[in-house]
Scaffold this motif. Structure first.
Motif, PDB file in Angstrom:
ATOM      1  N   ASN A 209      -4.884 -10.978 -23.077  1.00 45.63           N
ATOM      2  CA  ASN A 209      -3.964 -10.180 -23.883  1.00 45.63           C
ATOM      3  C   ASN A 209      -4.245 -10.484 -25.342  1.00 45.63           C
ATOM      4  O   ASN A 209      -3.972 -11.592 -25.808  1.00 45.63           O
ATOM      5  CB  ASN A 209      -2.516 -10.521 -23.529  1.00 45.63           C
ATOM      6  CG  ASN A 209      -1.510  -9.717 -24.322  1.00 45.63           C
ATOM      7  OD1 ASN A 209      -1.850  -8.697 -24.935  1.00 45.63           O
ATOM      8  ND2 ASN A 209      -0.265 -10.175 -24.338  1.00 45.63           N
ATOM      9  N   THR A 213      -5.577 -15.994 -23.316  1.00 43.48           N
ATOM     10  CA  THR A 213      -5.389 -16.020 -21.872  1.00 43.48           C
ATOM     11  C   THR A 213      -3.909 -15.895 -21.544  1.00 43.48           C
ATOM     12  O   THR A 213      -3.099 -16.731 -21.937  1.00 43.48           O
ATOM     13  CB  THR A 213      -5.944 -17.321 -21.273  1.00 43.48           C
ATOM     14  OG1 THR A 213      -7.335 -17.422 -21.595  1.00 43.48           O
ATOM     15  CG2 THR A 213      -5.772 -17.347 -19.767  1.00 43.48           C
ATOM     16  N   GLU A 214      -3.584 -14.835 -20.830  1.00 37.98           N
ATOM     17  CA  GLU A 214      -2.190 -14.598 -20.431  1.00 37.98           C
ATOM     18  C   GLU A 214      -1.891 -15.224 -19.082  1.00 37.98           C
ATOM     19  O   GLU A 214      -0.779 -15.699 -18.844  1.00 37.98           O
ATOM     20  CB  GLU A 214      -1.926 -13.085 -20.380  1.00 37.98           C
ATOM     21  CG  GLU A 214      -0.476 -12.698 -20.263  1.00 37.98           C
ATOM     22  CD  GLU A 214       0.317 -12.955 -21.532  1.00 37.98           C
ATOM     23  OE1 GLU A 214       1.452 -13.437 -21.410  1.00 37.98           O
ATOM     24  OE2 GLU A 214      -0.198 -12.675 -22.639  1.00 37.98           O
ATOM     25  N   ALA A 215      -2.891 -15.227 -18.192  1.00 35.99           N
ATOM     26  CA  ALA A 215      -2.699 -15.797 -16.857  1.00 35.99           C
ATOM     27  C   ALA A 215      -4.046 -16.093 -16.225  1.00 35.99           C
ATOM     28  O   ALA A 215      -5.032 -15.408 -16.497  1.00 35.99           O
ATOM     29  CB  ALA A 215      -1.906 -14.837 -15.970  1.00 35.99           C
ATOM     30  N   GLU A 221      -1.922 -15.379  -6.581  1.00 34.62           N
ATOM     31  CA  GLU A 221      -1.143 -15.957  -7.683  1.00 34.62           C
ATOM     32  C   GLU A 221      -0.879 -14.923  -8.776  1.00 34.62           C
ATOM     33  O   GLU A 221       0.219 -14.878  -9.343  1.00 34.62           O
ATOM     34  CB  GLU A 221      -1.876 -17.173  -8.254  1.00 34.62           C
ATOM     35  CG  GLU A 221      -1.843 -18.376  -7.332  1.00 34.62           C
ATOM     36  CD  GLU A 221      -2.777 -19.486  -7.759  1.00 34.62           C
ATOM     37  OE1 GLU A 221      -2.527 -20.643  -7.369  1.00 34.62           O
ATOM     38  OE2 GLU A 221      -3.773 -19.199  -8.476  1.00 34.62           O
ATOM     39  N   SER A 225       2.857 -13.405  -9.874  1.00 34.19           N
ATOM     40  CA  SER A 225       3.264 -13.959 -11.164  1.00 34.19           C
ATOM     41  C   SER A 225       4.529 -13.282 -11.698  1.00 34.19           C
ATOM     42  O   SER A 225       4.718 -12.071 -11.547  1.00 34.19           O
ATOM     43  CB  SER A 225       2.135 -13.802 -12.181  1.00 34.19           C
ATOM     44  OG  SER A 225       2.564 -14.186 -13.464  1.00 34.19           O
ATOM     45  N   GLU A 226       5.375 -14.073 -12.350  1.00 33.69           N
ATOM     46  CA  GLU A 226       6.590 -13.549 -12.979  1.00 33.69           C
ATOM     47  C   GLU A 226       6.375 -13.292 -14.472  1.00 33.69           C
ATOM     48  O   GLU A 226       7.326 -12.981 -15.193  1.00 33.69           O
ATOM     49  CB  GLU A 226       7.747 -14.541 -12.774  1.00 33.69           C
ATOM     50  CG  GLU A 226       8.197 -14.665 -11.318  1.00 33.69           C
ATOM     51  CD  GLU A 226       8.676 -13.340 -10.753  1.00 33.69           C
ATOM     52  OE1 GLU A 226       9.456 -12.639 -11.425  1.00 33.69           O
ATOM     53  OE2 GLU A 226       8.254 -12.991  -9.620  1.00 33.69           O
ATOM     54  N   ASN A 227       5.138 -13.461 -14.930  1.00 29.39           N
ATOM     55  CA  ASN A 227       4.811 -13.212 -16.334  1.00 29.39           C
ATOM     56  C   ASN A 227       5.125 -11.756 -16.687  1.00 29.39           C
ATOM     57  O   ASN A 227       4.671 -10.825 -16.022  1.00 29.39           O
ATOM     58  CB  ASN A 227       3.314 -13.512 -16.542  1.00 29.39           C
ATOM     59  CG  ASN A 227       2.841 -13.243 -17.949  1.00 29.39           C
ATOM     60  OD1 ASN A 227       2.757 -12.104 -18.374  1.00 29.39           O
ATOM     61  ND2 ASN A 227       2.516 -14.306 -18.668  1.00 29.39           N
ATOM     62  N   ASN A 228       5.909 -11.532 -17.723  1.00 33.62           N
ATOM     63  CA  ASN A 228       6.367 -10.182 -18.072  1.00 33.62           C
ATOM     64  C   ASN A 228       5.217  -9.256 -18.451  1.00 33.62           C
ATOM     65  O   ASN A 228       5.189  -8.091 -18.041  1.00 33.62           O
ATOM     66  CB  ASN A 228       7.391 -10.250 -19.209  1.00 33.62           C
ATOM     67  CG  ASN A 228       8.716 -10.806 -18.751  1.00 33.62           C
ATOM     68  OD1 ASN A 228       9.085 -10.655 -17.583  1.00 33.62           O
ATOM     69  ND2 ASN A 228       9.442 -11.459 -19.652  1.00 33.62           N
ATOM     70  N   PHE A 229       4.288  -9.761 -19.263  1.00 36.12           N
ATOM     71  CA  PHE A 229       3.132  -8.930 -19.633  1.00 36.12           C
ATOM     72  C   PHE A 229       2.357  -8.528 -18.390  1.00 36.12           C
ATOM     73  O   PHE A 229       1.956  -7.367 -18.229  1.00 36.12           O
ATOM     74  CB  PHE A 229       2.212  -9.680 -20.598  1.00 36.12           C
ATOM     75  CG  PHE A 229       0.900  -8.980 -20.840  1.00 36.12           C
ATOM     76  CD1 PHE A 229       0.802  -7.954 -21.771  1.00 36.12           C
ATOM     77  CD2 PHE A 229      -0.237  -9.322 -20.103  1.00 36.12           C
ATOM     78  CE1 PHE A 229      -0.403  -7.278 -21.970  1.00 36.12           C
ATOM     79  CE2 PHE A 229      -1.445  -8.659 -20.307  1.00 36.12           C
ATOM     80  CZ  PHE A 229      -1.525  -7.647 -21.243  1.00 36.12           C
ATOM     81  N   LEU A 230       2.147  -9.493 -17.513  1.00 36.18           N
ATOM     82  CA  LEU A 230       1.356  -9.243 -16.321  1.00 36.18           C
ATOM     83  C   LEU A 230       2.034  -8.226 -15.408  1.00 36.18           C
ATOM     84  O   LEU A 230       1.387  -7.302 -14.896  1.00 36.18           O
ATOM     85  CB  LEU A 230       1.138 -10.557 -15.576  1.00 36.18           C
ATOM     86  CG  LEU A 230      -0.011 -10.629 -14.578  1.00 36.18           C
ATOM     87  CD1 LEU A 230      -1.293 -10.146 -15.201  1.00 36.18           C
ATOM     88  CD2 LEU A 230      -0.153 -12.038 -14.062  1.00 36.18           C
ATOM     89  N   LYS A 231       3.324  -8.357 -15.204  1.00 35.93           N
ATOM     90  CA  LYS A 231       4.044  -7.395 -14.361  1.00 35.93           C
ATOM     91  C   LYS A 231       3.957  -5.986 -14.939  1.00 35.93           C
ATOM     92  O   LYS A 231       3.779  -5.025 -14.193  1.00 35.93           O
ATOM     93  CB  LYS A 231       5.506  -7.829 -14.195  1.00 35.93           C
ATOM     94  CG  LYS A 231       5.660  -9.061 -13.305  1.00 35.93           C
ATOM     95  CD  LYS A 231       7.086  -9.237 -12.822  1.00 35.93           C
ATOM     96  CE  LYS A 231       8.016  -9.670 -13.922  1.00 35.93           C
ATOM     97  NZ  LYS A 231       9.358  -9.998 -13.396  1.00 35.93           N
TER      98      LYS A 231
END
Length: 236
Positions: A209, A213-215, A221, A225-231
């Motif tokens: 992002n 590295t965002e994830a 995994e 992920s509960e990462n907001n950007f990733l979702k």
């Protein structure tokens, strides 16, 4: 293993990577996933030696490739294959000549045998005398892959190679790519903006992002992920 340590890189005044680090394990398929302009292609070019980091080190199996704003090992000595988004096939060469080109440049003595073997592996011997404009999109992909692998690289870098294919062809070529790491004992770094491609291929996924590295994780995994950007990214 490929390590990028504390990498800084910019184009003019546009910072692409800032204090960026990444580890890629041998004989894995690592997918770098993210939107356009987030630094995915730059990472491939840095590994290949086509770009030089302003700061930071690039290390391959304990050997320093780049450091202190200079490339220590030149691109042609890194044993790295690169498949570009536009494939970069020579339009005036036949399929055979395209695959043979790198071997002739390196004065490999058994070039003909290697070309024939790689074409047989990918089922394209019948295309040997055809030119790129006579090939389908999937056939071009297999020629580009063959041209890289005939040189026996230990790392294969792939920059959104399937972006111009329809879904059916994508699935077919993805199966070929997935089999490469075992068939050719090669480490693959695959760049894409399509999470479905990454999910079908990857041992490990790195989500970028804006150059950070965002994830990082396995397919499961990343999916959980509960990462907001990733979702938000995975909704598209």
């Amino acid at each position: 293993m490929i390590e990028l340590k504390n990498i800084y890189f910019s184009y003019d005044t546009n910072t692409v990577l800032e204090d960026f680090s990444l580890t890629i394990n041998n004989r894995e398929i690592t997918c770098i996933l993210g939107n356009s302009g987030c630094g995915k292609t730059t990472i491939l070019r840095l590994i290949a030696g086509l770009e030089t980091p302003e700061k930071g080190d690039i290390i391959k199996n304990g050997i320093l490739l780049s450091a202190n704003s200079r490339n220590i090992v030149p691109p042609d000595k890194r044993n790295t294959g690169f498949i570009f988004q536009d494939l970069a096939l020579w339009p005036h060469f036949t399929v055979y000549k395209n695959i043979e080109f790198g071997l002739k440049e390196n004065k490999v003595t058994n070039a003909q045998e290697k070309v024939m073997n790689i074409m047989e592996h990918f089922g394209i011997k019948n295309l040997a005398k055809k030119y790129p404009h006579q090939l389908s999109g999937g056939q071009k992909q297999l020629v580009a892959i063959s041209r890289s692998l005939v040189l026996e690289p230990d790392i294969l870098l792939m920059d959104e190679p399937l972006s111009n294919l329809d879904i059916h062809l994508k699935r077919k070529i993805l199966e070929h790519i997935k089999a490469l790491k075992d068939s050719f004992n090669v480490t693959i770094v695959y760049v894409t903006h399509d999470h479905r491609e990454a999910f079908s291929l990857a041992d490990k996924i790195i989500v970028l992002n804006n150059g950070k590295t965002e994830a990082v994780g396995s397919v499961d995994e990343i999916k959980k992920s509960e990462n907001n950007f990733l979702k938000s990214f995975l909704e598209y």
